[in-house]
Design an enzyme around this catalytic site. Sequence first.
Site, PDB file in Angstrom:
ATOM      1  N   ASP A  68       0.820  -1.214   0.000  1.00  0.00           N
ATOM      2  CA  ASP A  68       0.000   0.000   0.000  1.00  0.00           C
ATOM      3  C   ASP A  68       0.854   1.264   0.000  1.00  0.00           C
ATOM      4  O   ASP A  68       1.856   1.349   0.714  1.00  0.00           O
ATOM      5  CB  ASP A  68      -0.866  -0.024   1.277  1.00  0.00           C
ATOM      6  CG  ASP A  68      -1.847   1.118   1.351  1.00  0.00           C
ATOM      7  OD1 ASP A  68      -2.793   1.122   0.542  1.00  0.00           O
ATOM      8  OD2 ASP A  68      -1.676   2.015   2.206  1.00  0.00           O
ATOM      9  N   GLU A 105       1.705  -0.324  -4.912  1.00  0.00           N
ATOM     10  CA  GLU A 105       0.708   0.685  -5.249  1.00  0.00           C
ATOM     11  C   GLU A 105       1.369   2.049  -5.284  1.00  0.00           C
ATOM     12  O   GLU A 105       1.761   2.599  -4.244  1.00  0.00           O
ATOM     13  CB  GLU A 105      -0.429   0.730  -4.210  1.00  0.00           C
ATOM     14  CG  GLU A 105      -1.548   1.648  -4.664  1.00  0.00           C
ATOM     15  CD  GLU A 105      -2.246   2.426  -3.565  1.00  0.00           C
ATOM     16  OE1 GLU A 105      -3.383   2.861  -3.802  1.00  0.00           O
ATOM     17  OE2 GLU A 105      -1.673   2.629  -2.483  1.00  0.00           O
TER      18      GLU A 105
HETATM   19  C1  NOJ Z   1      -4.330   3.304  -0.642  1.00  0.00           C
HETATM   20  C2  NOJ Z   1      -5.511   2.425  -0.379  1.00  0.00           C
HETATM   21  O1  NOJ Z   1      -5.869   1.768  -1.554  1.00  0.00           O
HETATM   22  C3  NOJ Z   1      -6.595   3.315   0.163  1.00  0.00           C
HETATM   23  O2  NOJ Z   1      -7.828   2.647   0.227  1.00  0.00           O
HETATM   24  C4  NOJ Z   1      -6.166   3.813   1.514  1.00  0.00           C
HETATM   25  O3  NOJ Z   1      -7.116   4.727   2.011  1.00  0.00           O
HETATM   26  C5  NOJ Z   1      -4.801   4.516   1.424  1.00  0.00           C
HETATM   27  N1  NOJ Z   1      -3.850   3.811   0.615  1.00  0.00           N
HETATM   28  C6  NOJ Z   1      -4.210   4.653   2.783  1.00  0.00           C
HETATM   29  O4  NOJ Z   1      -3.787   3.401   3.256  1.00  0.00           O
END
Ligand code: NOJ
Length: 523
Positions: free
Chosen positions: A199, A263
Amino acid sequence: MPPWWQGAVIYQVYPRSFQDSDGDGVGDLPGIVARLDHLVALGVDAVWISPFYPSPMADFGYDVADHCDVDPVFGRLADFDALIAAAHARELRVILDYVPNHTADTHPWFQASRASRSGPKRDWYVWRDPAPDGGPPTNWLSEFGGPAWTFDPVTGQYFYHAYLPQQPDLNWRNPEVQDAMLAVLRFWLDRGVDGFRVDAIHHLVEDACLRDNPPNPDWVPGQSPARRLLRTRTMDQPEVQSAIAAMRRVSNAYPGQRLLIGEAYLPIDRLMAYYGEALGGFHLPFNFHLLSTPWQAEPIAALIRRYEAALPEGAWPNWVLGNHDRSRVASRIGAAQARTAAMLLLTLRGTPTIYQGEELGLTDVPIPPDRVQDPWEKRVPGLGLGRDPVRTPMPWEAGPEGGFTTGTPWLPLGQDHRAASVAAQAGDPGSMLALYRALLALRRREPALALGTIAAVAAEGEVLRYERLDAATGRRLLVLLNLGGAEQGLDRCGTPLLSTHGAPPVAGRLRPHEGLVLAIEAG
Ligand code: NOJ
């Protein structure tokens, strides 16, 4: 043999909204197990599950209070073990969400960190003195609105949070933090997981000199307030790369190619750095560019060419149409084009990730104000930033709440979604679900699609076209996607393998919104 993840198709499960097994209105791990056969029938190879760890749910699980357990709302660790066993028995791989950038503010590490300036965990988070005027140390903004610094009266300093104040950022410059977070990877790898989606990796480290972010000249009112500044000092800092390399060394120590997906919403040139020096980084830095490219043949052809050309040697591509943070593809481009998009996603070179519900053509669901859940919508209301509309539960059957729960779902199902349930679509050869299954089956049958090269990517008017080639057999496929609503002439002949329109293609014609895969003669 190429590694498993290159030929694979990944399916994202947002566990709160997949299947509830105990009637509390929130999906859970036993619910996922109960629906694994949907994934098998669909024909995917791996399931990525968004966070299910103990959490106060300020950001619905992306605020982790214990990285090595299961939140009671989702089940128990034993349920997770059962899930892994059930998935593996079906030859489905399991990929977890790993949230290294921040924890919940209720995490014992943060509790210890905030307790005193001199405690052993103080430096595990990013603490700074107030600016001379008593305000925040820098102008940095939270992604979810407001400043990225929150003052903590307990010790008289500010802590940094890229997201909510309830999500304090870990200090990855501290080797103890690195060790503790790498141990989390080992904990789950030892339990048999096949990989991680990492993430918010581009947020992992911030400028050590605490320089302000510059203004964004392109920001206009109506956009996220966080975009008023360019994130020059808070994103994509050089130190991120060594952290990724450390994660990769951990995953490399396990047999069977444990997959690391990153991500990072970054321009293509920067994204490529996330494959790492000599590919010692992520196997797949998520490619989100289809989400932001105008849905027209020329820009998409240009994107494919640019992305393919930018890939470092040995890097494997990947493509995404949606996720739990972004408007659903069928809402962005319409129902007809969502079918063409499905063909694009599943015939491009690279590992595709399907977001739950895409295979049903689900659209964004309007959420009444009194049912809003997403903290982003609550903090920055009215701009359409909230993510609830894309997180509504899966409709499985025609019955109450679509078979998702026997209770009250945490978010409402779309009124029209019940008709789009898995059960309703499964028996309809013209359904979106039938198209997804056919595309996945074709991909499985045709090595040219799963692993072949891509060539001749071009736009001709509203038609996007490209070829896929299996070098071993010389098998060549031509993909033609009509991204417009007008009929198009078709200058190539070949053996039609699949049309988005189900019925055999009309000779010499590409119907409005039609996508077609043809096998073409060599030479
Ligand atoms: C990216 C995640 O996909 C999202 O849902 C989240 O709110 C943020 N990162 C913070 O972790």
